[in-house]
Design an enzyme around this catalytic site. Structure first.
Site, PDB file in Angstrom:
ATOM      1  N   CYS A 380     -28.434  80.935  45.392  1.00  0.00           N
ATOM      2  CA  CYS A 380     -29.339  79.875  44.943  1.00  0.00           C
ATOM      3  C   CYS A 380     -30.612  80.484  44.341  1.00  0.00           C
ATOM      4  O   CYS A 380     -30.565  81.002  43.240  1.00  0.00           O
ATOM      5  CB  CYS A 380     -29.598  78.905  46.087  1.00  0.00           C
ATOM      6  N   HIS A 519     -24.296  77.476  47.925  1.00  0.00           N
ATOM      7  CA  HIS A 519     -24.439  78.141  49.228  1.00  0.00           C
ATOM      8  C   HIS A 519     -23.063  78.424  49.849  1.00  0.00           C
ATOM      9  O   HIS A 519     -22.582  77.631  50.678  1.00  0.00           O
ATOM     10  CB  HIS A 519     -25.270  77.270  50.168  1.00  0.00           C
ATOM     11  N   GLU A 521     -22.286  80.457  52.092  1.00  0.00           N
ATOM     12  CA  GLU A 521     -22.356  80.749  53.536  1.00  0.00           C
ATOM     13  C   GLU A 521     -22.014  79.530  54.385  1.00  0.00           C
ATOM     14  O   GLU A 521     -21.585  79.674  55.530  1.00  0.00           O
ATOM     15  CB  GLU A 521     -23.761  81.294  53.898  1.00  0.00           C
TER      16      GLU A 521
HETATM   17  N1  GLN Z   1     -36.099  76.528  45.024  1.00  0.00           N
HETATM   18  C1  GLN Z   1     -34.904  76.593  44.241  1.00  0.00           C
HETATM   19  C2  GLN Z   1     -34.489  75.240  43.687  1.00  0.00           C
HETATM   20  O1  GLN Z   1     -34.917  74.226  44.178  1.00  0.00           O
HETATM   21  C3  GLN Z   1     -33.768  77.214  45.019  1.00  0.00           C
HETATM   22  C4  GLN Z   1     -33.329  76.388  46.183  1.00  0.00           C
HETATM   23  C5  GLN Z   1     -32.473  77.149  47.143  1.00  0.00           C
HETATM   24  O2  GLN Z   1     -32.479  78.375  47.149  1.00  0.00           O
HETATM   25  N2  GLN Z   1     -31.773  76.449  48.006  1.00  0.00           N
HETATM   26  O3  GLN Z   1     -33.704  75.170  42.782  1.00  0.00           O
END
Ligand code: GLN
Length: 547
Positions: A380, A519, A521
């Site tokens: 992310c 994600h 994970e």
């Molecule tokens: N802050 C970033 C976004 O909102 C990444 C979010 C995250 O890593 N879950 O896109």
């Protein structure tokens, strides 16, 4: 119709109720039953989505886009059953639904009260999907006696009373403190917490007692007598080296048998625990070790990256190695050269996060991984920053950055290679967002499909060209820079089905460098390690052998 197991805790918090619930779920599955696990949280936040990871640990996201408590992660890791929106509720959510109904006039002018309106709402929640499984396990957050928890306990009392006899049982976790001076385990706090339950009309059928020392037969008898449970239903829970020992350890102590006895299920089906024996074998007999640096922001609290820690362990199990993960605060690399520090590691992971703080350090870590051929997994924010690094240092967009940081600072400083996403396709409809939207539940959340480029590293890792993974973010890599970056060797190897949203990037001439917008994970399990984590650890093993 499902049988219900309510799981409560007393004496102190952090007794491992979530783990006990997850392990019990796994044991019931091993006996051939279907299960579903749920968490009822007494706090007033509508969901944990807006809570700081420092405060509450990781936010676990479900396929259907709910932001939930990290205990749902345990449930999923132990049972393999994908958590759903309807597996998690808080007092805040219950009250907000009741108040919405009141405003709409659904209660026809009646006076709204905790009993029956709030408790009815909780009972309705408990009943959802009751025809789908054999056992519904419902864990109540907090400890018995907490003010916020009372409506939940009262709802459970009513629910149990209204159901046919034998359909619901209660399992209560307590602590047996050890007094070193007298060399004794003390049972009084357990007795008091059971009294507290009894005063609200509940009685435990099974008592799980956390203890640092073996519980002597005499103490077990005493607990049974004073707490009005059968002696065989007083289950010891000793400290474990790994959470994955819990199913076998609880089985040895007779937890699943005690639960089936409490329901009067006889004869109990024999358990097949081979899955858990295999998990333990892989965990306890590693053939090597790799060191992974997790360079992130929320490094002081272990629970903030709970699923990542677990997924790394699973990746190790897939390769029969132990993964030593070290949590490094990225701010360190804003003051110091990361090289002397990161040289010691076989792989680097940059996890998700929000806000600008620490991001320059994460960019430095991504740069180090790219330049030194160290395996890199960016998750992310970790993907977004890898793209910013590539844009700045390879594609020469020197002021590349994310709109997130400009929004936070309230002024424009960067060329946004990562921008605020306001419109996207989910299934077959369009979702729209404004910068001024509420913070709660407004991100791109839940499972989305991605198409993988045939022949890419990532399609090889997955052994597929179409995947579905869970998202939780507001910002997105801009395809406007795709051509430029691909010419430099950073391939956009995973895209949303409409080709508009980059889901995965990878460096062409690098042994293993992958950034993912989702994600992975959250979907990894000890008995089914996620392909990206299995592949990442494999690359770490290979890189360790080269040095
Ligand atoms: N802050 C970033 C976004 O909102 C990444 C979010 C995250 O890593 N879950 O896109």
């Amino acid at each position: 119709m499902a049988r219900y197991i309510f799981i409560t805790g007393g004496v102190v918090s952090s007794l491992g109720k979530g783990l006990a619930s997850a392990a019990l779920g796994a044991l019931l599955q091993a006996r051939g039953y279907t299960v579903r696990l749920r968490k009822l949280d007494p706090y007033l936040n509508v969901d944990p989505g807006t809570m700081s990871p420092f405060e509450h640990g990781e936010v676990f996201v479900t396929d259907d886009g709910a932001e939930t408590d990290l205990d749902l992660g345990h449930y999923e890791r132990f049972t393999g059953v994908a958590a759903r929106r309807t597996d998690s509720v808080s007092s805040g959510r219950i009250y907000s639904t009741v108040l919405e109904k009141e405003r709409r006039g659904d209660y026809l002018g009646k006076t709204i009260q905790v009993i029956p309106h709030v408790t009815n709402e909780i009972k309705d929640f408990l009943s959802i999907g009751e025809d789908e499984v054999d056992f519904m396990l419902c864990e109540i957050g907090g400890t018995v006696g907490d003010i916020e928890g009372l409506p939940f306990f009262e709802a459970i009392r009513q629910f149990t009373h209204e159901r046919p006899r034998g359909q619901c049982i209660l399992m209560h976790l307590t602590l047996l403190p050890y007094l070193a001076a007298s060399g004794e385990l003390k049972t009084k706090p357990t007795q008091h917490s059971v009294k507290e339950l009894q005063s609200i009309g509940l009685a435990p059928d099974v008592l799980v007692c956390r203890s640092e020392h073996p519980i002597p037969e005499r103490e077990r008898e005493k607990i049974a007598l004073f707490c009005n449970v059968r002696k065989e239903a007083v289950i010891a829970a000793y400290d474990l080296k790994s959470i994955y020992q819990a199913p076998l350890a609880y089985h040895k102590e007779g937890l699943d048998q005690a639960v089936l006895d409490a329901f009067g299920i006889s004869p109990a089906p024999k358990p097949n625990l081979s899955r858990w024996h295999d998990v333990m074998d892989r965990l306890e007999h590693p053939e090597g070790e790799v060191k992974v640096a997790v360079v992130g922001k929320y490094t002081q609290l272990e629970d903030a990256y709970k699923s990542i820690a677990e997924a790394l362990t699973h990746g190790g199990m897939a390769n029969r190695v132990r993964v030593r993960a070290e949590w490094v605060s990225s701010e360190l690399f804003e003051r110091e050269d990361p090289a002397p520090y990161l040289e010691d590691f076989d792989a680097i992971l940059v996890p998700g996060g929000f806000g600008e703080r620490g991001t320059e350090g994460m960019i430095a870590a991504a740069k180090f991984a790219r330049e030194h051929n160290v395996p890199y997994l960016g998750i992310c924010l970790g993907m977004q920053l890898a793209v910013i690094e590539a844009s700045r240092n390879v594609a020469k967009v020197e002021d590349a950055g994310s709109e997130e940081f400009d929004h936070e600072a309230g002024r424009k400083r960067f060329t946004p290679v990562v921008y605020h996403l306001r419109e996207w396709v989910q299934g077959n409809h369009v979702v729209e967002r404004k910068v001024t939207d509420d913070k709660g539940g407004t991100m791109r959340l839940g499972a989305y499909t991605a198409h993988l480029a045939p022949g890419s590293l990532v399609s090889d890792v997955y052994g597929a060209t179409q995947i579905e993974e869970r998202h939780r973010h507001r910002y997105e890599v801009d395809t406007a820079f795709r051509e430029k970056l691909e010419t430099c060797g950073l391939c956009f190897s995973g895209m949303s089905p409409d080709g508009r949203l980059p889901e995965i990037v990878e460096w062409k001439d690098h042994p293993w460098f992958i950034g993912v917008q989702f994600h992975p994970e959250l979907k990894s399990k000890p008995f089914a390690p996620h392909p990206l984590f299995a592949g990442f650890v494999k690359a770490a093993v290979e890189s360790a052998r080269l040095v």
